[in-house]
Design an enzyme around this catalytic site. Structure first.
Site, mmCIF file in Angstrom:
data_model
loop_
_atom_site.group_PDB
_atom_site.id
_atom_site.type_symbol
_atom_site.label_atom_id
_atom_site.label_comp_id
_atom_site.label_asym_id
_atom_site.label_seq_id
_atom_site.Cartn_x
_atom_site.Cartn_y
_atom_site.Cartn_z
ATOM 1 N N SER A 44 -9.622 1.289 2.781
ATOM 2 C CA SER A 44 -8.769 2.100 1.932
ATOM 3 C C SER A 44 -7.678 1.332 1.199
ATOM 4 O O SER A 44 -7.082 1.856 0.260
ATOM 5 C CB SER A 44 -8.122 3.199 2.775
ATOM 6 O OG SER A 44 -7.265 2.623 3.751
ATOM 7 N N SER A 71 -9.880 -1.052 6.890
ATOM 8 C CA SER A 71 -9.240 -0.811 5.590
ATOM 9 C C SER A 71 -8.478 -1.981 4.993
ATOM 10 O O SER A 71 -8.051 -1.920 3.843
ATOM 11 C CB SER A 71 -8.298 0.387 5.684
ATOM 12 O OG SER A 71 -9.040 1.584 5.646
ATOM 13 N N LYS A 111 0.861 -1.175 0.000
ATOM 14 C CA LYS A 111 0.000 0.000 0.000
ATOM 15 C C LYS A 111 0.904 1.234 0.000
ATOM 16 O O LYS A 111 1.954 1.234 0.656
ATOM 17 C CB LYS A 111 -0.872 -0.042 1.262
ATOM 18 C CG LYS A 111 -1.932 1.042 1.347
ATOM 19 C CD LYS A 111 -2.815 0.811 2.568
ATOM 20 C CE LYS A 111 -3.923 1.836 2.698
ATOM 21 N NZ LYS A 111 -4.783 1.574 3.866
#
Lengths: 500, 98
Positions: free
Chosen positions: A163, A187, A88
């Site tokens: 996310s 997330s 990420k």
């Protein structure tokens, strides 16, 4: 199950577990640069449809893999030797762009190495790239981005969740062997559920946060996104443990998470909070899928136990107060002075205000302002203080619940993956989609999302995830139940058929 | 809610050092209003006997040894600065309320 169509041509080696890939590499059947090339080709094929990567590092990855081709036998012992992964984009990588999904950090080259990337490299992993996300992790669909939003591989007209949406989409599309995400309020788990993969949020303090661009420091935790439960166990084993660079990482021995996967479900007590199933907004198809999952757990030998979490319905409200308060403090560092975006301005105050206005997107601004509000002297007690007490209450209720059960089963999301753009206009509706995940972060518990069902969508069946929650530091319980469930119900074998 | 949030977004934007246009302020004001309205549902909980903080796990977080370590090379940090003069980070004039 529908048969995969376009994905029929998938190289079977992309379907292997991490342990199987690693075995092939160790036996010399698959070379490090060969496996990296396999994933680079897959990235090239799937990216036009899913946009999972924010930054692709083809040359760097291939150069790294070629170095591993020549590695001595002793260097090949790494747990993740030559396995290509992605991060990420809020996980700091020295000298490699790290934007945290924000214009604020566009072009920033971190001057230090984050602990997660360091651990994965140490274990022999090869970084393929950095992946799309909601700006500073603030969002549940990965659409809060100044760039292109990632698409769900099962139906590219739908969101990936967020996310950590890029990572979840990519793992589902087999365009990385595994990925790391971060989970502040769901997330990791929610995008994992939306994309039909495994996502594990460890106990708060299990994994170092050094090198994680901070959103809400008392809630943030880094964890694996993988296709298989045993893959998650292997990756967690590598990234877990005390890190002198993060004072909140616990000085606990790291258990053998991989071995825990073989313990089975039989005799385990699985807690279920029935009251939560009557919540407004819980899609009846998702509810039916969850009830079916409970029957499946019972069929494996688990005993269902009713539990109560009366304050959990207030978790979203408490979460948005606490997370916003911490975000407003954490993001105060982005002032355009030492690094990050700087606007042209006549004086320093103007420079602060303009740099932050230009650098931050709408959702980030909204949460900073909300956090600023709840921390003001005259609203602190009524909002922040109250949210902290609610957090304590929720944690206490979990403790009580775990006196009656070993793990708790829960839905991950009240709704299936929704259409791109469907919820962007109303932030509160988006917040409410976090109802089943945020209380776990508030209580610091570990939880996993595993693929467990499919619901009909307009273009293709859409994945549903089952969430399992354990007492703090009991990731082994999660892995034991999840691995047994996956063995019996192998949803992970299914392939997204609408992309390359 | 309206009286309570009147001018609120503007005040908060000033505190948070974020420049917002009138239309952005107006939109934010409405959104904050509905979010705060939702958050106020916490008022229905009886929290009189609940402490603000959880028991910490301080014992699980050992302090690292108090030893001198190699400092960051200043050049590595300065190279990220948007503007610099020699070994200093350069900013515009500080004046007014700044």
């Amino acid at each position: 199950m529908t048969s995969p169509s376009a994905a029929d041509g998938l190289d079977p080696r992309l379907q292997l577990s991490l342990a199987e890939q690693r075995a092939q590499i160790r036996q010399g059947e698959l070379g490090p640069s060969e496996v990296t090339q396999l994933y680079l080709d897959r990235i090239a094929r799937t990216e036009p449809a899913i946009s999972a990567y924010r930054c692709r590092l083809e040359e760097r990855a291939m150069a790294h893999a070629q170095r591993l081709d020549g590695a001595a036998a002793s260097e090949r012992d790494g747990e993740l030797f030559a396995l290509p992964f992605a991060l990420k984009d809020n996980l700091v990588t020295q000298g490699v762009p790290t934007t945290a999904g924000s214009r604020m950090l566009e072009g920033w080259l971190p001057p230090y190495e984050g602990s997660q990337h360091a651990a994965l490299q140490q274990a022999g992993g090869v970084l393929l790239g950095k992946q799309a996300m909601d700006e500073f992790s603030m969002g549940s669909s990965s659409e809060n981005t100044p760039w292109i939003a990632p698409k769900n591989p099962w139906d590219p007209t739908r969101v990936t969740g967020g996310s950590s949406g890029g990572g979840a989409a990519s793992v589902a599309a087999r365009s990385c062997a595994f990925a790391l995400g971060s989970d502040t309020g769901g997330s990791i788990r929610q995008p994992a559920a939306f994309c039909g993969i495994v996502g594990l949020k460890p106990s708060y303090g299990r994994v170092s946060r050094h090198g994680l661009v901070a959103y809400a420091s008392s809630l943030d935790q880094v964890g694996p996104l993988t296709r298989r439960v045993r893959d998650a166990a292997l990756v967690l084993k590598v990234i877990a443990g005390h890190d002198p660079k993060d004072a909140t990482s616990a000085g606990l021995e790291v258990p053998d998470f991989v071995a825990a996967c073989e313990r089975g479900v039989a005799g385990r007590r699985v807690g279920v909070c029935r009251a939560a199933l009557d919540r407004e907004g819980f899609d009846p198809r998702m509810r039916a899928a969850f009830l079916e999952n409970l029957k499946e757990l019972e069929s494996l030998g688990a005993t269902l136990v009713d539990i109560e979490l009366p304050s959990a319905e207030h978790a979203v409200a408490a979460y948005y107060v606490i997370a916003a308060a911490e975000a407003s403090s954490n993001l105060a560092r982005f002032d355009g002075v030492r690094y990050g975006h700087r606007a042209q301005a006549g004086d320093l105050m103007e420079q602060y205000c303009r740099s932050r206005a230009e650098g931050f997107g709408d959702e980030v601004v909204r949460r900073i302002l909300l956090g600023t509000f709840v921390l003001r002297a005259d609203s602190y007690e009524a909002y922040y203080g109250r949210a902290l007490k609610t957090r304590t209450l929720i944690a206490q209720e979990y403790q009580t619940a775990f006196e009656r059960c070993d793990v708790i089963a829960s839905p991950v999301s009240p709704i299936p993956p929704f259409a791109l753009g469907e919820k962007t206009a109303d932030p509160l509706t988006m917040y409410l989609a976090d109802i089943f995940t945020v209380s776990i972060n508030l209580a610091g518990l570990p939880a996993i999302s595993i693929p467990s069902a499919w619901v009909d969508g307009p273009n293709a069946p859409l994945p549903v995830g089952l969430q399992l929650i354990a007492p703090r530091w009991q990731e082994e319980e999660l892995l034991a139940v999840s691995a047994a469930y996956e063995d019996a119900f192998p949803h992970h074998q299914r392939l997204p058929s609408l992309i390359g | 809610m309206n009286t309570k949030t009147e001018g609120l977004a503007e005040q908060l934007a000033r505190l948070a050092r974020i420049e917002l246009s009138d239309s952005e302020l107006e939109r934010t004001q409405t959104q904050l209003g509905s979010i705060l309205n939702y958050i106020e549902s916490l008022e229905s909980l009886d929290l009189s006997a609940v402490p603000e903080r959880l028991e910490g796990d301080v014992k699980l977080a050992p302090l690292r040894p108090d030893r001198a370590a190699a400092p960051f090379d200043p050049e590595r940090l300065l190279s990220a600065a948007p503007d610099r003069r020699g070994d200093l980070v350069s900013v515009p004039k500080v004046k007014g309320e700044g």
